[in-house]
Write a protein that holds these residues in place. Structure first.
Motif, PDB file in Angstrom:
ATOM      1  N   SER A   1      40.474  20.306 104.147  1.00  0.00           N
ATOM      2  CA  SER A   1      39.251  20.712 103.743  1.00  0.00           C
ATOM      3  C   SER A   1      38.696  19.894 102.641  1.00  0.00           C
ATOM      4  CB  SER A   1      39.124  22.121 103.474  1.00  0.00           C
ATOM      5  OG  SER A   1      37.903  22.640 102.981  1.00  0.00           O
ATOM      6  N   VAL A   2      37.818  19.264 102.751  1.00  0.00           N
ATOM      7  CA  VAL A   2      37.010  18.681 101.511  1.00  0.00           C
ATOM      8  C   VAL A   2      36.258  19.594 100.505  1.00  0.00           C
ATOM      9  CG1 VAL A   2      35.245  17.067 100.777  1.00  0.00           C
ATOM     10  CG2 VAL A   2      36.686  16.385 102.680  1.00  0.00           C
ATOM     11  N   TYR A   3      35.696  20.801 101.219  1.00  0.00           N
ATOM     12  CA  TYR A   3      35.267  21.900 100.528  1.00  0.00           C
ATOM     13  C   TYR A   3      36.382  22.466  99.570  1.00  0.00           C
ATOM     14  CZ  TYR A   3      32.581  26.298 100.237  1.00  0.00           C
ATOM     15  OH  TYR A   3      31.775  27.322  99.958  1.00  0.00           O
ATOM     16  N   TYR A   4      37.535  22.645 100.083  1.00  0.00           N
ATOM     17  CA  TYR A   4      38.587  23.322  99.253  1.00  0.00           C
ATOM     18  C   TYR A   4      38.869  22.245  98.058  1.00  0.00           C
ATOM     19  CZ  TYR A   4      43.214  24.864  97.806  1.00  0.00           C
ATOM     20  OH  TYR A   4      44.169  25.347  97.183  1.00  0.00           O
ATOM     21  N   MET A   5      39.118  21.172  98.607  1.00  0.00           N
ATOM     22  CA  MET A   5      39.589  20.064  97.626  1.00  0.00           C
ATOM     23  C   MET A   5      38.704  19.825  96.260  1.00  0.00           C
ATOM     24  SD  MET A   5      41.637  17.014  99.835  1.00  0.00           S
ATOM     25  CE  MET A   5      40.208  16.865 101.127  1.00  0.00           C
ATOM     26  N   ASN A   6      37.587  20.028  96.666  1.00  0.00           N
ATOM     27  CA  ASN A   6      36.388  20.018  95.435  1.00  0.00           C
ATOM     28  C   ASN A   6      36.666  20.983  94.513  1.00  0.00           C
ATOM     29  OD1 ASN A   6      34.300  18.115  94.404  1.00  0.00           O
ATOM     30  ND2 ASN A   6      33.417  20.011  94.749  1.00  0.00           N
TER      31      ASN A   6
ATOM     32  N   CYS B   1      50.126  27.892  94.184  1.00  0.00           N
ATOM     33  CA  CYS B   1      51.396  28.421  94.729  1.00  0.00           C
ATOM     34  C   CYS B   1      50.946  29.615  95.791  1.00  0.00           C
ATOM     35  CB  CYS B   1      52.212  29.187  93.553  1.00  0.00           C
ATOM     36  SG  CYS B   1      51.319  30.443  92.719  1.00  0.00           S
ATOM     37  N   THR B   2      51.889  30.183  96.428  1.00  0.00           N
ATOM     38  CA  THR B   2      51.365  31.248  97.076  1.00  0.00           C
ATOM     39  C   THR B   2      52.167  32.384  96.990  1.00  0.00           C
ATOM     40  OG1 THR B   2      53.320  30.659  98.552  1.00  0.00           O
ATOM     41  CG2 THR B   2      51.390  29.760  99.288  1.00  0.00           C
TER      42      THR B   2
ATOM     43  N   ALA C   1      43.575  18.543  94.296  1.00  0.00           N
ATOM     44  CA  ALA C   1      43.857  19.840  94.768  1.00  0.00           C
ATOM     45  C   ALA C   1      45.092  19.927  95.615  1.00  0.00           C
ATOM     46  CB  ALA C   1      42.700  20.534  95.616  1.00  0.00           C
ATOM     47  N   PRO C   2      45.989  21.182  95.168  1.00  0.00           N
ATOM     48  CA  PRO C   2      47.273  21.333  95.878  1.00  0.00           C
ATOM     49  C   PRO C   2      47.268  21.613  97.176  1.00  0.00           C
ATOM     50  CG  PRO C   2      46.584  23.484  94.745  1.00  0.00           C
ATOM     51  CD  PRO C   2      45.407  22.450  94.406  1.00  0.00           C
ATOM     52  N   THR C   3      48.047  21.045  98.045  1.00  0.00           N
ATOM     53  CA  THR C   3      48.447  21.643  99.616  1.00  0.00           C
ATOM     54  C   THR C   3      48.703  22.998  99.320  1.00  0.00           C
ATOM     55  OG1 THR C   3      50.660  20.558  99.463  1.00  0.00           O
ATOM     56  CG2 THR C   3      48.810  19.250 100.596  1.00  0.00           C
ATOM     57  N   LEU C   4      48.825  23.727 100.572  1.00  0.00           N
ATOM     58  CA  LEU C   4      49.286  25.225 100.398  1.00  0.00           C
ATOM     59  C   LEU C   4      50.852  25.494  99.851  1.00  0.00           C
ATOM     60  CD1 LEU C   4      48.318  28.322 100.783  1.00  0.00           C
ATOM     61  CD2 LEU C   4      48.965  27.800 103.236  1.00  0.00           C
TER      62      LEU C   4
END
Length: 397
Positions: free
Chosen positions: A57-62, A70-71, A366-369
């Motif tokens: 998601s570009v939305y998330y990455m911005n 972290c989860t 931005a981090p991956t999950l």
């Protein structure tokens, strides 16, 4: 880690979607160490929001660049204890749950401040943590509608309109950032923590300053007036040969310059337009007279003439023009490029902060999950690999 003006500040970011993540993004861009804590498996809701690049998601990455990801399952007893251990080492916690959610988890401010009395706790929600509406759900569009922004946005006779960007969320994120930074300064001076409670609706209402004052001072309810400004004129969009141009002759001096530029110096002493209040009252006639001049030229020609004369003026840029503009994109670096491990090379929207001696430009994708689980729970909390593996298997992280 990235250095910046907030280097050494540790933030635990529990937020999702936009308002809260925008605050965390600003703090991270300025050099704070921001741990983005997400629900295992699903993550931030905005990971499912388009557009997407290579499935990300570009939305998330911005909104989540420069953060460490972290989860953590805050509903599990082990997850609660891990979070409390993180709070001991943190300066700031930010969250944007519906009010009462953190208390139900046993992780409200009253609990966390006992663990860390210096903690700055920042919360942004639709209506805030007090008042008869505090339990209501609230998104950006609710903030814009309830706060009065939609009622004054659009054209006369048209429907109330939300702004093209989620301004309620952005204002909420900005206000949360300001509150957190003020509380951090207070913390540094006194050693005491603080809770910052920001509402999207309040943020919109606060931004409606002069519009509110029209009603409070005169009893007149402001309505939709298009691109015109209530307080001064000519301050509007005007038609040209090919499109509309913006002119902001917001005071008497600039108005005089505009009259000279149009070749009509006599308008400076015309009793219909002598003072700002007169030009506002006679804005319809004023617009017709300005457009007689602007219609002789193209948008770019008018803009060049205005700027050469020292009068604020510009085209109404479409987004493609914004991203190519030499001032915006190049000199001010508002669309820096970043290399994401999944999405690849992409341009982001920068924050508006420029410092003389420190950089606030994004530097980490931005981090991956769950990307940084080992770093967070190993280096930050000091857990061994076996314990981390157990938590992963049991769904705690």
């Amino acid at each position: 880690m990235k250095k910046g003006i907030l280097e050494g500040i540790v933030v635990l970011d529990l937020t999702r979607v936009l308002a809260g993540p925008y605050c965390g993004m600003l703090l991270a861009d300025m050099g704070a160490t921001v741990y983005k804590i997400e629900v295992p498996v699903k993550g931030d809701d905005s990971r499912a929001f388009g557009p997407f690049k290579n499935g990300e998601s570009v939305y998330y990455m911005n909104f989540n660049r420069d953060k460490i990801g972290c989860t953590l399952n805050l509903k599990s007893p082990e997850g609660k204890e891990l979070f409390k251990e993180m709070v001991k080492k943190a300066d700031v916690v930010i969250e944007n749950y519906r009010p009462g959610t953190m208390e139900k988890l046993g992780l409200g401010y009253d609990v966390l401040k006992e663990i860390n009395p210096r903690l700055v706790y920042g919360a942004v929600s639709g209506f805030g943590h007090t008042g008869p509406y505090h339990q209501r759900a609230g998104y950006d569009i609710v903030g814009q509608a309830m706060g009065g922004l939609m009622s004054t946005t659009g054209w006369p006779g048209g429907e109330p309109t939300r702004t093209g960007t989620p301004m309620g969320d952005v204002l909420g994120g900005l206000n949360l950032s300001i509150g957190v930074l003020a509380a951090l300064l207070h913390q540094r001076m006194t050693g005491e923590g603080e809770k910052v409670d920001v509402s999207l609706v309040d943020s919109v209402v606060s931004a409606m300053t002069n519009i509110n004052m029209i009603y409070l001072a005169t009893g007149r309810i402001p309505e939709r007036i298009g691109n015109r400004y209530e307080s001064t004129y000519p301050y509007d969009s005007f038609k040209t040969k090919d499109d509309s141009v913006i002119i902001g002759a917001g005071n008497d001096k600039l108005y005089g310059k505009l009259c000279d530029l149009m070749g009509e110096p006599e308008l400076k002493t015309d009793p219909r337009f002598t003072a700002v209040k007169d030009r506002v009252a006679n804005h319809v006639t004023m617009k017709e007279m300005v457009e007689k001049w602007t219609m002789q030229y193209t948008v770019d020609e008018v803009a060049d003439l205005l700027n050469a004369a020292g009068i604020p003026g510009c085209p109404i840029n479409s987004i493609d023009r914004v991203t190519r503009d030499a001032q915006i994109a190049e000199a001010r670096n508002m669309f820096p490029e970043m290399d994401h491990p999944v999405a690849g090379k992409m341009r982001l929207t920068n924050n508006a902060l420029k410092f003389a001696n420190e950089s606030a430009d994004p530097s980490r994708p931005a981090p991956t999950l769950g990307q940084d689980n080992d770093e967070v729970y190993g280096q930050f909390l000091g857990l061994d690999a076996k314990k981390i593996s157990q938590f992963k298997t049991s769904g705690v992280i």
